[in-house]
Motif scaffolding. Structure first.
Motif, short mmCIF file in Angstrom:
data_model
loop_
_atom_site.label_atom_id
_atom_site.label_comp_id
_atom_site.label_asym_id
_atom_site.label_seq_id
_atom_site.Cartn_x
_atom_site.Cartn_y
_atom_site.Cartn_z
N PRO A 22 0.86 -1.17 0.24
CA PRO A 22 -0.03 -0.21 -0.05
C PRO A 22 0.88 1.25 -0.09
O PRO A 22 0.70 2.13 0.79
CB PRO A 22 -0.91 -0.21 1.26
N THR A 28 1.20 -5.53 10.39
CA THR A 28 -0.26 -5.56 9.66
C THR A 28 -1.06 -6.69 10.32
O THR A 28 -0.56 -7.71 10.21
CB THR A 28 0.17 -5.66 8.33
N THR A 72 -2.10 2.69 8.08
CA THR A 72 -2.82 2.28 6.79
C THR A 72 -4.09 1.37 6.91
O THR A 72 -3.96 0.43 7.61
CB THR A 72 -1.92 1.74 5.72
N GLU A 119 -6.62 -0.88 4.77
CA GLU A 119 -6.65 -1.74 3.34
C GLU A 119 -8.15 -2.13 3.14
O GLU A 119 -8.62 -2.89 4.15
CB GLU A 119 -5.52 -2.66 2.96
N TYR A 141 -6.69 1.84 -0.41
CA TYR A 141 -5.78 1.78 0.90
C TYR A 141 -5.82 3.59 1.15
O TYR A 141 -5.91 4.04 0.38
CB TYR A 141 -4.46 1.39 0.77
N THR A 180 -3.68 5.80 3.77
CA THR A 180 -2.55 6.31 4.66
C THR A 180 -2.24 7.62 5.14
O THR A 180 -2.54 8.53 4.33
CB THR A 180 -1.07 5.77 3.75
#
Length: 730
Positions: free
Chosen positions: A63, A417, A472, A474, A483, A485
């Motif tokens: 992303p 993540t 971020t 997604e 996405y 950010t």
């Protein structure tokens, strides 16, 4: 002064740009056009693997707005070094003054990164950070790929990645014997030789050796008989050795050693652009009038060499990879340039730049199949750099002081993540950085006089800390990923060399909000990506004209700015023979608070300065619109493949510096376009013969234009070049 004030609401435009992205898929890219075949024989886009987030990932899964090129694609596009990347990377402007690089990405960059200051766009060769502008123009040889990361990369790459990062990844040691040799010849008596061999010396040890040599006559002839015969020539050689040792089944050690040296006047074709009668030195010396001529009494060249290396250990543990990266750099650079562009030896600027640095990074990267993937690490960087900037005014040689800067920086960072479900993912991370710099300015040992603006020796010390977070969100569909950010980047504080006294510069801070998408369509034959972004930019370290006639330049925390823009790129396999690649970047930038100073002639020889309110002006070196388009078509003749690649890039006009009066108009770079083409003949997998042409329309443009105490001087971009190349792969 001709104004370029912005009208309307920034946020209205930003929201409109978001609507464009969500209205349909549009792109931020892979320009390498790697392809494969399906079972029916139709080509499809192959997965492009990048390491933008310090782990191997598909480009479409990252992303981040990333432009990625393979080494083969860059050869097709006529891209031979990092400066040439601006032709195929919309949003990138890569200027240079002599051998000092000035990359600007999405309007963010640094004009004068001398000792005590650093660039706003970070450059890496493999795992090694290149801190000095004189070393960040990398000539490509045996390169696997280049990744241009757009936007602040403060979490994983730390300081001085405010605008983004340029990463040059060289080819690794292969498991089997392979290599290539090539030789090329072109106009201006350009000769290029390169070779690579990868040798598996045992079951667990191998070496890869590569070499590059380039020679070329100058693009500009010197019409003054007392000086060097030509300028903007090239004499460059580079060597690399890479060693890989599979110590055990889960431990691999890699050693890389690099060396390059240069002895030429590359980029030093300085010419005088001052209007007749308004250059202080035009009455004292000869001025060239033709585009391919210069007038200088200089007889010397720029000389530089760098020896560098890295040691990397990769240890695969249960559930986590441990990586240790150690690097070092030893750079010696002697440079000289004509400060006025005439044959008068009245404003010759030169110096010696010596840099030694080491770094150590430790990374822990998860390697399991869970829905939580993470990276954590620590980084240390230490550098000592010396610079003595010497000016020759008609035999009166003086320095503004010999400056030594010691820099120490350490950081800890982490990013994770979490795949919330099959559709949604959340990434969060941050980096804490601590920078300290010590500067000492003493009387120059190589100049008859030292004028530093204050008493010497002069010592200055400061430190800065910053936390740079990133988050971020997604949303993933089968073929499309969206996405959003937020990220912060910062450029380290520093010292305004060569001034003595004054306050150290504060770090510049950039906060980014970016909405993007990445998708593949038409049965994996079309890759479309896009990003809309907004920057809130504070404490810009801006280089501008100093107050008073005859003064040079100063860098200060002079401005705040806002930028919003759109990146779009695509790769489309139209047929089995035809591939189209393209993209564009749109920027809407403005200084929101900037009391600036611009050069002005004032109708008399020499220059003074004019105070201006630059609030509402576009950022320097930030074209509103830039575009890149390429067509690749594969012909067949006598069972041989004959790929033809034609590429065009265009940049709108932009300012090198503020134009305060009509006589300073050359500080505006007019819009220009560059056309390149390459046709190859490949009878088998081993042999390749190519004919190429760059800047085929012989477009006139500038690498840099500077207004100083002697008038207006400039360096022109490369003219039309063409040649042939023979390559053998084994």
């Amino acid at each position: 002064m001709q104004q370029h004030k912005k009208s309307g609401s920034k946020w209205t435009s930003f929201i409109g740009g978001i609507a464009v992205v969500f209205a349909g898929p549009v792109g931020v890219q892979d320009a390498s056009a790697q392809t494969g075949e399906t079972g029916t024989g139709s080509r499809v886009l192959e997965e492009v693997v990048v390491t933008a987030e310090k782990r191997a990932q598909s480009l479409q899964d990252v992303p981040i707005a990333v432009t990625a090129f393979t080494g083969e694609a860059m050869r097709d596009f006529g891209i031979s070094n990092t400066q040439a990347l601006q032709a195929t990377t919309p949003g990138l402007v890569f200027n240079n003054t002599a051998n000092s690089a000035q990359p600007f990405l999405r309007g963010v960059g640094t004009r004068l990164a001398l000792n005590g200051l650093e660039p706003s766009v970070a450059t890496y060769q493999d795992d090694r950070y290149l801190s000095r502008a004189t070393a960040s123009t990398i000539e490509f040889a045996d390169v696997e790929r280049v990744e241009v990361l757009k936007g602040p990369q403060g979490t994983l790459y730390g300081r001085n990645a405010t605008g983004g990062a340029i990463r040059v990844i060289t080819k690794d040691v292969a498991d089997e014997f392979e290599g290539s040799i090539s030789a090329g010849y072109g106009n201006f008596d350009a000769v290029k030789l390169s070779g690579t061999v990868s040798l598996p010396l045992s079951d667990n040890f191998g070496v890869r050796l590569s070499a590059l040599a380039k020679w070329r006559d100058g693009y500009a002839d010197n019409i003054f008989p007392g000086g060097v015969s030509e300028l903007d020539d090239e004499d460059y050689q580079a060597f690399r050795g890479k060693f890989r040792w599979d110590v055990t089944g889960n431990v691999t050690a890699r050693v890389t050693l690099n060396y390059w040296q240069r002895d030429d006047n590359l980029g030093n074709d300085i010419t005088n652009l001052s209007p007749p009668g308004l250059s202080l030195l035009s009455v004292l010396g000869v001025t060239a009038t033709a585009d391919d001529e210069v007038a200088t009494a200089r007889t010397d060249k720029n000389k530089g060499e760098e020896f560098s290396g890295s040691l990397r250990f990769d240890v695969a543990l249960e559930g986590v990879d441990l990586i240790s990266i150690t690097t070092f750099t030893d750079l010696d650079n002697t440079f000289v340039t004509d400060g006025d562009g005439t044959s008068a030896l009245f404003d010759v600027i030169g110096g010696d730049d010596f840099v030694n640095n080491v770094s150590q990074e430790i990374q822990l990267i998860s390697n399991n199949d869970s829905n939580l993937q993470w990276i954590a690490g620590a980084y240390y960087f230490s550098e000592e750099s010396d610079l003595d900037l010497i000016i020759d005014i008609n035999g009166f040689v003086f320095s503004q002081g010999f400056q030594t800067v010691e820099s120490d920086s350490w950081a800890v960072f982490g990013q994770a993540t979490w795949d919330i479900n099959d559709r949604w993912s959340l990434t969060a991370g941050g980096r804490y950085s601590d920078d300290e710099k010590d500067a000492l300015v003493v009387v120059s040992p190589d100049a008859g006089f030292t004028f530093g603006g204050g008493a010497m020796p002069f010592a200055q010390k400061d430190s800065w800390t910053e936390f740079t977070p990133k988050a971020t969100l997604e949303y993933n569909l089968d073929d499309v990923m969206y996405y959003f950010t937020y990220a912060r980047g910062f450029k380290s504080g520093g010292f305004n060399y060569p001034a003595v006294g004054g306050q150290p510069l504060k770090p510049e801070i950039l906060d980014m909000f970016e909405l993007g998408m990445k998708g593949e369509f038409l049965d994996n034959q079309l890759r479309l990506n896009a990003a809309v972004f907004y920057y809130d930019y504070k404490d810009l370290q801006v280089t501008r004209a100093s107050e008073g006639a005859g003064a040079t330049a100063t860098t200060e925390n002079a401005a705040e700015a806002e930028i919003w823009g759109i990146d779009m790129d695509f790769t489309w396999l139209v047929t089995d023979k035809l591939t189209l690649t393209g993209g564009f970047n749109y920027l809407d930038s403005e200084y929101t608070d900037f009391d600036a100073a611009a050069r002005g002639f004032g109708g008399t020889p020499g220059t003074g300065t004019i105070g201006i309110d630059a609030s509402g002006e576009s950022l320097l070196r930030a074209p509103d619109f830039s575009i890149f388009a390429s067509m690749a078509y594969e012909f067949t003749w006598n069972n041989a493949s004959m790929p033809l690649v034609v590429t065009y890039s265009h940049k709108d006009s932009y300012l090198f510096d503020f134009v305060a009066e009509a006589d300073m108009a050359p500080l505006r770079q007019d819009d220009y376009g560059l056309l390149t083409a390459r046709l190859s003949y490949m009878p088998d997998e081993h042999w390749e013969v190519s004919a190429y042409g760059n800047n085929l329309t012989d477009e006139d443009y500038f690498d840099d234009v500077v207004a100083n105490g002697s008038g207006l001087r400039a360096s022109r971009g490369a003219p039309r070049t063409y040649g042939v190349e023979l390559r053998y792969n084994f």
